[in-house]
Write a protein that holds these residues in place. Sequence first.
Motif, PDB file in Angstrom:
ATOM      1  N   LEU A 180       0.819  -1.209   0.000  1.00  0.00           N
ATOM      2  CA  LEU A 180       0.000   0.000   0.000  1.00  0.00           C
ATOM      3  C   LEU A 180       0.855   1.262   0.000  1.00  0.00           C
ATOM      4  O   LEU A 180       0.495   2.269  -0.637  1.00  0.00           O
ATOM      5  CB  LEU A 180      -0.939  -0.006   1.217  1.00  0.00           C
ATOM      6  CG  LEU A 180      -2.006  -1.121   1.215  1.00  0.00           C
ATOM      7  CD1 LEU A 180      -2.821  -1.078   2.501  1.00  0.00           C
ATOM      8  CD2 LEU A 180      -2.920  -0.997   0.006  1.00  0.00           C
ATOM      9  N   HIS A 181       2.000   1.216   0.680  1.00  0.00           N
ATOM     10  CA  HIS A 181       2.899   2.375   0.702  1.00  0.00           C
ATOM     11  C   HIS A 181       3.424   2.687  -0.694  1.00  0.00           C
ATOM     12  O   HIS A 181       3.395   3.843  -1.140  1.00  0.00           O
ATOM     13  CB  HIS A 181       4.063   2.116   1.659  1.00  0.00           C
ATOM     14  CG  HIS A 181       5.105   3.191   1.642  1.00  0.00           C
ATOM     15  ND1 HIS A 181       4.913   4.424   2.248  1.00  0.00           N
ATOM     16  CD2 HIS A 181       6.348   3.238   1.062  1.00  0.00           C
ATOM     17  CE1 HIS A 181       5.986   5.177   2.050  1.00  0.00           C
ATOM     18  NE2 HIS A 181       6.868   4.470   1.345  1.00  0.00           N
ATOM     19  N   ARG A 184       0.716   4.079  -2.930  1.00  0.00           N
ATOM     20  CA  ARG A 184       0.424   5.484  -2.637  1.00  0.00           C
ATOM     21  C   ARG A 184       1.532   6.408  -3.131  1.00  0.00           C
ATOM     22  O   ARG A 184       1.271   7.459  -3.732  1.00  0.00           O
ATOM     23  CB  ARG A 184       0.224   5.673  -1.128  1.00  0.00           C
ATOM     24  CG  ARG A 184      -0.181   7.091  -0.733  1.00  0.00           C
ATOM     25  CD  ARG A 184      -0.168   7.263   0.773  1.00  0.00           C
ATOM     26  NE  ARG A 184      -1.271   6.585   1.406  1.00  0.00           N
ATOM     27  CZ  ARG A 184      -2.495   7.119   1.540  1.00  0.00           C
ATOM     28  NH1 ARG A 184      -2.736   8.326   1.056  1.00  0.00           N
ATOM     29  NH2 ARG A 184      -3.448   6.457   2.137  1.00  0.00           N
ATOM     30  N   GLU A 185       2.792   6.012  -2.882  1.00  0.00           N
ATOM     31  CA  GLU A 185       3.933   6.845  -3.265  1.00  0.00           C
ATOM     32  C   GLU A 185       4.077   6.981  -4.778  1.00  0.00           C
ATOM     33  O   GLU A 185       4.583   7.993  -5.263  1.00  0.00           O
ATOM     34  CB  GLU A 185       5.220   6.263  -2.671  1.00  0.00           C
ATOM     35  CG  GLU A 185       5.325   6.385  -1.162  1.00  0.00           C
ATOM     36  CD  GLU A 185       5.299   7.838  -0.713  1.00  0.00           C
ATOM     37  OE1 GLU A 185       6.110   8.637  -1.228  1.00  0.00           O
ATOM     38  OE2 GLU A 185       4.456   8.176   0.147  1.00  0.00           O
ATOM     39  N   ASN A 187       1.566   7.019  -6.762  1.00  0.00           N
ATOM     40  CA  ASN A 187       0.273   7.523  -7.251  1.00  0.00           C
ATOM     41  C   ASN A 187      -0.465   6.482  -8.097  1.00  0.00           C
ATOM     42  O   ASN A 187      -1.071   6.814  -9.124  1.00  0.00           O
ATOM     43  CB  ASN A 187       0.467   8.815  -8.063  1.00  0.00           C
ATOM     44  CG  ASN A 187       0.960   9.956  -7.197  1.00  0.00           C
ATOM     45  OD1 ASN A 187       0.487  10.135  -6.075  1.00  0.00           O
ATOM     46  ND2 ASN A 187       1.924  10.719  -7.712  1.00  0.00           N
ATOM     47  N   TYR A 191      -4.942   2.373  -5.945  1.00  0.00           N
ATOM     48  CA  TYR A 191      -4.640   2.267  -4.513  1.00  0.00           C
ATOM     49  C   TYR A 191      -5.884   1.895  -3.702  1.00  0.00           C
ATOM     50  O   TYR A 191      -5.854   0.972  -2.887  1.00  0.00           O
ATOM     51  CB  TYR A 191      -4.062   3.588  -3.999  1.00  0.00           C
ATOM     52  CG  TYR A 191      -3.936   3.647  -2.492  1.00  0.00           C
ATOM     53  CD1 TYR A 191      -2.871   3.028  -1.841  1.00  0.00           C
ATOM     54  CD2 TYR A 191      -4.896   4.297  -1.709  1.00  0.00           C
ATOM     55  CE1 TYR A 191      -2.761   3.059  -0.454  1.00  0.00           C
ATOM     56  CE2 TYR A 191      -4.801   4.338  -0.327  1.00  0.00           C
ATOM     57  CZ  TYR A 191      -3.731   3.711   0.292  1.00  0.00           C
ATOM     58  OH  TYR A 191      -3.632   3.735   1.661  1.00  0.00           O
ATOM     59  N   TYR A 195      -6.709  -1.484  -1.456  1.00  0.00           N
ATOM     60  CA  TYR A 195      -7.034  -1.308  -0.040  1.00  0.00           C
ATOM     61  C   TYR A 195      -8.347  -2.016   0.285  1.00  0.00           C
ATOM     62  O   TYR A 195      -8.444  -2.766   1.272  1.00  0.00           O
ATOM     63  CB  TYR A 195      -7.140   0.192   0.276  1.00  0.00           C
ATOM     64  CG  TYR A 195      -7.206   0.505   1.756  1.00  0.00           C
ATOM     65  CD1 TYR A 195      -6.085   0.958   2.433  1.00  0.00           C
ATOM     66  CD2 TYR A 195      -8.393   0.346   2.477  1.00  0.00           C
ATOM     67  CE1 TYR A 195      -6.133   1.249   3.797  1.00  0.00           C
ATOM     68  CE2 TYR A 195      -8.449   0.626   3.826  1.00  0.00           C
ATOM     69  CZ  TYR A 195      -7.312   1.074   4.482  1.00  0.00           C
ATOM     70  OH  TYR A 195      -7.367   1.350   5.835  1.00  0.00           O
ATOM     71  N   VAL A 259     -10.534   6.399   2.668  1.00  0.00           N
ATOM     72  CA  VAL A 259      -9.889   5.995   1.413  1.00  0.00           C
ATOM     73  C   VAL A 259     -10.880   6.100   0.251  1.00  0.00           C
ATOM     74  O   VAL A 259     -10.544   6.586  -0.841  1.00  0.00           O
ATOM     75  CB  VAL A 259      -9.339   4.552   1.523  1.00  0.00           C
ATOM     76  CG1 VAL A 259      -8.931   4.014   0.148  1.00  0.00           C
ATOM     77  CG2 VAL A 259      -8.152   4.506   2.472  1.00  0.00           C
ATOM     78  N   SER A 262     -11.629   9.718  -0.655  1.00  0.00           N
ATOM     79  CA  SER A 262     -10.529  10.228  -1.461  1.00  0.00           C
ATOM     80  C   SER A 262     -10.650   9.737  -2.912  1.00  0.00           C
ATOM     81  O   SER A 262     -10.404  10.496  -3.856  1.00  0.00           O
ATOM     82  CB  SER A 262      -9.193   9.788  -0.855  1.00  0.00           C
ATOM     83  OG  SER A 262      -8.111  10.211  -1.650  1.00  0.00           O
ATOM     84  N   GLN A 263     -11.029   8.468  -3.079  1.00  0.00           N
ATOM     85  CA  GLN A 263     -11.226   7.916  -4.420  1.00  0.00           C
ATOM     86  C   GLN A 263     -12.314   8.686  -5.173  1.00  0.00           C
ATOM     87  O   GLN A 263     -12.191   8.972  -6.366  1.00  0.00           O
ATOM     88  CB  GLN A 263     -11.611   6.435  -4.317  1.00  0.00           C
ATOM     89  CG  GLN A 263     -12.086   5.776  -5.602  1.00  0.00           C
ATOM     90  CD  GLN A 263     -10.958   5.529  -6.597  1.00  0.00           C
ATOM     91  OE1 GLN A 263      -9.803   5.886  -6.340  1.00  0.00           O
ATOM     92  NE2 GLN A 263     -11.288   4.949  -7.740  1.00  0.00           N
TER      93      GLN A 263
END
Length: 372
Positions: A180-181, A184-185, A187, A191, A195, A259, A262-263
Amino acid sequence: MKKRRGNKEGTIYQRSNGKWRAQILIGGKRLSFATETRKEAQKWLREMRNDIERGLTHEGATISFGEWLDEWLISKEHHVAVQTHSYYCQIARDYINPALGRIRLRELNSRQIQRFYNSKVSEGIGLRTVQKTHTVIHASLNSARKFGMIPFNPDDATSPPKPKQKPMKFLNKEQIKILLHVARETNDRNYALYYLALVTGMRQGELLGLMWENMDLDKGILNVKFNLKRIPGGGLKLDKPKTDSSIRSIKLGEDTIQVLQSQKRILETEALSDLWHNEGFVFPSMVGTALDPTYLLKQFRQLLNNARLPKIRFHDLRHTAASLMLNNGVDVLVASQRLGHAHPSITLDVYGHLMPSMQNEAANILDSLISE
């Protein structure tokens, strides 16, 4: 020519070439059977009399297995998924009918079917394909038996090959954080999809078929109502989920809700494009249409590579979710409901080996209850 008649219940006679023939009338039509011995002719005649008393018709006695299989496939069209029915038809066309289709349904025996399975394996046909072929043969013959067209299912006595189960793979807690990191990093547009897969255990098709109208983020409820499938010809279609139990509601945690919110904001930005088609998918393509599963798998493999994680299937995210639940005290009934299993017993059969052993705890509890 020797001949014997018996109370209009059939005839057995020996032909000039020494072979024997048995005949009987069904619905005013004659049915014949030729064999090498009188004993076999007598056996056939006895079986036919019994079957006629149970309702056997002339059509049932003369229809070929291929003709019955075609009839059975038509009846199954509205009882299985489109993709499944198409696969069944392909199996019948490519494998079953060329080898067994011309044999009369009533004359099809276990030995012929077993030889068919053996020959497919020898030809290098995949074990899973042979297993699916067995599924079609067995189900169609079971249906014929229920209709009284055959006295028993000859496939019951066969031993079809069993494909090896693909080993389940899981990500541990540390690997999940890395996945997941990195998503996210970098983009990664998927994501939120990854999740949600990890916190719900939803199937790939259920995730790709998820619509905003089936979610209430204020109440933290997600309703699984659709499954995105590829149909014959290559297109994508929203269909009902895999089973009735797959239609379910899943409670979402606060972090998951954030999450998804945000999506939603990301999609609102993308929707400003002139190319956007607002079809209501939670995880759409770059233009708002259904996300192609093949493209998703390509992106998922790239993410695993970037994160330097073991190569797993997307479906293994579902296994990972099940593992997390069962290894961290989530009740089996609750886990079963979130996964969309029909019964908790299915969850235990599939994932029971993942649960930590409670033998020591059980032994101590029983000691304390019984000990003086």
